[in-house]
Write a protein that holds these residues in place. Structure first.
Motif, PDB file in Angstrom:
ATOM      1  N   GLN A 265     -25.808 -52.380  27.513  1.00  0.00           N
ATOM      2  CA  GLN A 265     -24.852 -52.759  28.540  1.00  0.00           C
ATOM      3  C   GLN A 265     -23.540 -53.177  27.882  1.00  0.00           C
ATOM      4  OE1 GLN A 265     -26.040 -56.078  30.993  1.00  0.00           O
ATOM      5  NE2 GLN A 265     -24.712 -55.454  32.669  1.00  0.00           N
ATOM      6  N   ASN A 266     -22.435 -52.741  28.462  1.00  0.00           N
ATOM      7  CA  ASN A 266     -21.067 -53.017  27.982  1.00  0.00           C
ATOM      8  C   ASN A 266     -20.666 -52.201  26.760  1.00  0.00           C
ATOM      9  OD1 ASN A 266     -20.434 -54.884  30.032  1.00  0.00           O
ATOM     10  ND2 ASN A 266     -21.518 -56.500  28.920  1.00  0.00           N
ATOM     11  N   ASP A 267     -21.508 -51.282  26.310  1.00  0.00           N
ATOM     12  CA  ASP A 267     -21.063 -50.347  25.264  1.00  0.00           C
ATOM     13  C   ASP A 267     -19.897 -49.514  25.811  1.00  0.00           C
ATOM     14  OD1 ASP A 267     -22.849 -51.138  23.375  1.00  0.00           O
ATOM     15  OD2 ASP A 267     -24.100 -49.323  23.441  1.00  0.00           O
ATOM     16  N   GLU A 268     -18.909 -49.272  24.967  1.00  0.00           N
ATOM     17  CA  GLU A 268     -17.821 -48.383  25.360  1.00  0.00           C
ATOM     18  C   GLU A 268     -18.221 -46.944  25.068  1.00  0.00           C
ATOM     19  OE1 GLU A 268     -13.060 -47.425  24.609  1.00  0.00           O
ATOM     20  OE2 GLU A 268     -14.016 -49.098  23.552  1.00  0.00           O
ATOM     21  N   ILE A 269     -17.926 -46.041  26.002  1.00  0.00           N
ATOM     22  CA  ILE A 269     -18.208 -44.620  25.818  1.00  0.00           C
ATOM     23  C   ILE A 269     -16.933 -43.949  25.323  1.00  0.00           C
ATOM     24  CG2 ILE A 269     -19.040 -42.505  26.900  1.00  0.00           C
ATOM     25  CD1 ILE A 269     -20.307 -44.273  29.071  1.00  0.00           C
ATOM     26  N   LEU A 270     -16.940 -43.512  24.079  1.00  0.00           N
ATOM     27  CA  LEU A 270     -15.741 -42.950  23.459  1.00  0.00           C
ATOM     28  C   LEU A 270     -15.639 -41.438  23.624  1.00  0.00           C
ATOM     29  CD1 LEU A 270     -15.885 -44.982  20.111  1.00  0.00           C
ATOM     30  CD2 LEU A 270     -14.531 -45.498  22.156  1.00  0.00           C
ATOM     31  N   GLN A 271     -16.794 -40.767  23.593  1.00  0.00           N
ATOM     32  CA  GLN A 271     -16.765 -39.307  23.629  1.00  0.00           C
ATOM     33  C   GLN A 271     -18.054 -38.792  24.260  1.00  0.00           C
ATOM     34  OE1 GLN A 271     -15.248 -37.477  20.049  1.00  0.00           O
ATOM     35  NE2 GLN A 271     -16.472 -35.624  20.332  1.00  0.00           N
ATOM     36  N   VAL A 272     -17.935 -37.709  25.055  1.00  0.00           N
ATOM     37  CA  VAL A 272     -19.088 -37.024  25.642  1.00  0.00           C
ATOM     38  C   VAL A 272     -19.040 -35.580  25.168  1.00  0.00           C
ATOM     39  CG1 VAL A 272     -20.252 -36.336  27.756  1.00  0.00           C
ATOM     40  CG2 VAL A 272     -19.054 -38.526  27.670  1.00  0.00           C
ATOM     41  N   ASP A 273     -20.022 -35.203  24.349  1.00  0.00           N
ATOM     42  CA  ASP A 273     -20.005 -33.899  23.674  1.00  0.00           C
ATOM     43  C   ASP A 273     -18.668 -33.753  22.950  1.00  0.00           C
ATOM     44  OD1 ASP A 273     -22.615 -33.226  24.396  1.00  0.00           O
ATOM     45  OD2 ASP A 273     -21.991 -32.449  26.329  1.00  0.00           O
ATOM     46  N   ASP A 274     -17.848 -32.740  23.297  1.00  0.00           N
ATOM     47  CA  ASP A 274     -16.589 -32.555  22.575  1.00  0.00           C
ATOM     48  C   ASP A 274     -15.390 -33.126  23.330  1.00  0.00           C
ATOM     49  OD1 ASP A 274     -16.599 -30.773  24.649  1.00  0.00           O
ATOM     50  OD2 ASP A 274     -15.985 -29.025  23.473  1.00  0.00           O
ATOM     51  N   GLN A 275     -15.648 -33.908  24.401  1.00  0.00           N
ATOM     52  CA  GLN A 275     -14.575 -34.427  25.232  1.00  0.00           C
ATOM     53  C   GLN A 275     -14.286 -35.889  24.914  1.00  0.00           C
ATOM     54  OE1 GLN A 275     -12.500 -33.044  27.958  1.00  0.00           O
ATOM     55  NE2 GLN A 275     -11.550 -34.944  27.256  1.00  0.00           N
ATOM     56  N   ILE A 276     -13.054 -36.173  24.477  1.00  0.00           N
ATOM     57  CA  ILE A 276     -12.618 -37.553  24.264  1.00  0.00           C
ATOM     58  C   ILE A 276     -12.452 -38.218  25.631  1.00  0.00           C
ATOM     59  CG2 ILE A 276     -10.859 -39.052  23.271  1.00  0.00           C
ATOM     60  CD1 ILE A 276     -12.409 -37.449  21.183  1.00  0.00           C
ATOM     61  N   VAL A 277     -13.127 -39.327  25.846  1.00  0.00           N
ATOM     62  CA  VAL A 277     -13.134 -39.964  27.168  1.00  0.00           C
ATOM     63  C   VAL A 277     -11.748 -40.459  27.551  1.00  0.00           C
ATOM     64  CG1 VAL A 277     -14.028 -41.896  28.510  1.00  0.00           C
ATOM     65  CG2 VAL A 277     -15.575 -40.535  27.083  1.00  0.00           C
ATOM     66  N   ALA A 278     -11.031 -41.068  26.613  1.00  0.00           N
ATOM     67  CA  ALA A 278      -9.702 -41.608  26.924  1.00  0.00           C
ATOM     68  C   ALA A 278      -8.772 -40.520  27.440  1.00  0.00           C
ATOM     69  CB  ALA A 278      -9.113 -42.282  25.695  1.00  0.00           C
ATOM     70  N   THR A 279      -8.880 -39.318  26.878  1.00  0.00           N
ATOM     71  CA  THR A 279      -8.058 -38.190  27.334  1.00  0.00           C
ATOM     72  C   THR A 279      -8.500 -37.712  28.708  1.00  0.00           C
ATOM     73  OG1 THR A 279      -7.762 -37.498  25.032  1.00  0.00           O
ATOM     74  CG2 THR A 279      -7.279 -35.871  26.741  1.00  0.00           C
ATOM     75  N   LEU A 280      -9.816 -37.685  28.923  1.00  0.00           N
ATOM     76  CA  LEU A 280     -10.364 -37.205  30.185  1.00  0.00           C
ATOM     77  C   LEU A 280      -9.924 -38.062  31.365  1.00  0.00           C
ATOM     78  CD1 LEU A 280     -12.384 -35.292  31.691  1.00  0.00           C
ATOM     79  CD2 LEU A 280     -14.149 -37.011  31.207  1.00  0.00           C
TER      80      LEU A 280
END
Length: 425
Positions: free
Chosen positions: A145-160
């Motif tokens: 819980q409260n982990d930050e999700i930085l990337q999903v597969d090849d997609q940078i989350v901040a950009t998404l």
């Protein structure tokens, strides 16, 4: 005059030919010259074709002439047109959902989806794990819980999710995380104060919880319904069967913070308590249509003990259907808490050809005693505010957690109900 007309016609034909040559900005694509309106207008109902003419004319002008071609997005143009049309109805409950959001809503209301078993939260352009579903793939893989999700597969989350609203960010990220059971997904996550780590896991079928229950001291059955999903009555039936093995003396139905859900789910929930009118539905012509309760499976006996329903200002829609019907039809029912939200209208969801949906208000509803609640809500029999200064003297139910070093929670509404039940003995 004839000569001028001929020149004009020749100019127009020359312009069209020029637009269709590869050397022009339109690269020979006739749709980018005349726009889809010329063809699509043939499918517009004849009775409103002239009324739609300015829309298609505007589309064609934008599509053919607007100078910054990169900013033309047909999908957004269509969505904007639909949103604008629905906005004229001045009904916040009537709206369009784009395909990704519509698919997620369908999964959510079914109570089951393919995924990894997490709920998301967003803050300052970042995505975090809000809650984990016990025994889900994420929980088993060590995601916290409260982990930050930085990337999903090849997609940078901040950009998404950059520049997106919370709702749009949730839709975009959920679309990446969800998927068919057995498929793989790789996340890069980070626990605060530690290095980022890569986690690869297999998606599974995730049951989205909507009912919690427990036996409170004094043989009191406690149920909390968080939303009326398609599988909510089936899950509620499991709890009913569990309590049938050992008699109970009273039941508490907690509908606080319950925003609503499916109407037929509410009718099935009411079937655990009585047989008869669940609500009245009033449609365009003003005539009333009776909707009845749906009986439970034959192995489940209907509830017969005193019933107490907890409500607050976030109890809405289907939760108000249930609370209002039980007060009208189940003898001795008491509503405790604060005034409910007051959503007394019904929407239906209509699928569109692109995978999106329109949620459209189709009627308003009344309680079995024909009480209108839209805009006003249900008034509790006993008003109890959630006093922040109240003592922590209630059991911790649903998602309530005690303060550090304590075992009880501050819940004056539940405390009031327990006092009422105790006084009956």
């Amino acid at each position: 005059m004839k000569r001028l007309g001929g020149i004009a016609l020749a100019f127009a034909l020359g312009w069209l030919v020029a637009m269709l040559t590869a050397g022009t900005p339109y690269a020979g694509d006739i749709k980018r010259v005349v726009g889809p309106g010329t063809l699509v207008q043939l499918q517009t109902p004849w009775g409103v074709r002239s009324a739609f003419a300015p829309f298609w004319e505007s589309w064609q002008l934008v599509d053919a002439i607007f100078f910054d071609r990169a900013r033309i997005d047909h999908g957004k143009m269509i969505q904007g047109a639909i949103d604008g049309m629905l906005a004229t109805l001045d009904d916040k409950y009537t709206f369009y959902q784009e395909p990704d959001k519509a698919a997620q809503t369908t999964d959510d209301m079914a109570g089951k989806t393919g995924g990894i078993g997490i709920f998301l939260r967003f803050a300052d352009g970042r995505a975090y794990v809000w809650k984990l579903i016990p025994d889900g793939p994420a929980s088993k893989s060590g995601i916290l819980q409260n982990d930050e999700i930085l990337q999903v597969d090849d997609q940078i989350v901040a950009t998404l999710i950059a520049d997106k609203s919370v709702d749009d960010a949730a839709t975009a990220l959920s679309a990446r995380i969800r998927g068919k059971k057995g498929t793989s997904i790789t996340l890069i996550v980070q626990t605060s104060g530690t290095p980022a780590r890569t986690v690869t896991l297999q998606r599974d079928d995730i049951i989205l919880p909507s009912v919690e229950w427990e036996r409170l001291s004094g043989d009191i059955a406690y149920f909390h319904i968080s939303e009326f999903k398609r599988n909510t009555p089936d899950v509620l039936a499991e709890g009913m069967r569990e309590f049938s093995r050992t008699p109970i003396k009273a039941m508490i139905l907690d509908l606080r913070r319950t925003p609503g859900g499916l109407l037929d789910s509410a009718q099935r929930v009411l079937g655990f308590f009585y047989d008869g009118t669940a609500l009245w539905e009033e449609r365009q012509a003003g005539s009333l249509i009776e909707l009845t309760t749906t009986p439970p499976d034959s192995d489940i006996s209907r509830v017969t003990v005193p019933l107490y329903i907890l409500v607050d200002e976030r109890s809405a829609s289907a939760s108000e259907v249930v609370a209002g019907a039980l007060r009208d039809r189940y003898p001795g029912t008491l509503l405790i808490g604060t005034q409910t939200f007051g959503k007394g209208i019904v929407q239906n969801i209509y699928p569109l050809s692109n995978g999106g949906t329109i949620r459209l208000t189709m009627s308003q509803w009344l309680t079995p005693n024909k009480l209108h609640i839209h805009g006003t809500g249900l008034t509790p029999d006993i008003t109890v505010n959630d006093d922040p200064a109240a003592r922590a003297d209630a059991p911790c139910v649903a998602d309530r957690m005690p303060k550090a070093g304590e075992t009880l929670c501050r819940d004056p509404q539940l405390t009031t109900v327990l006092g009422l039940i105790s006084a009956l003995r």
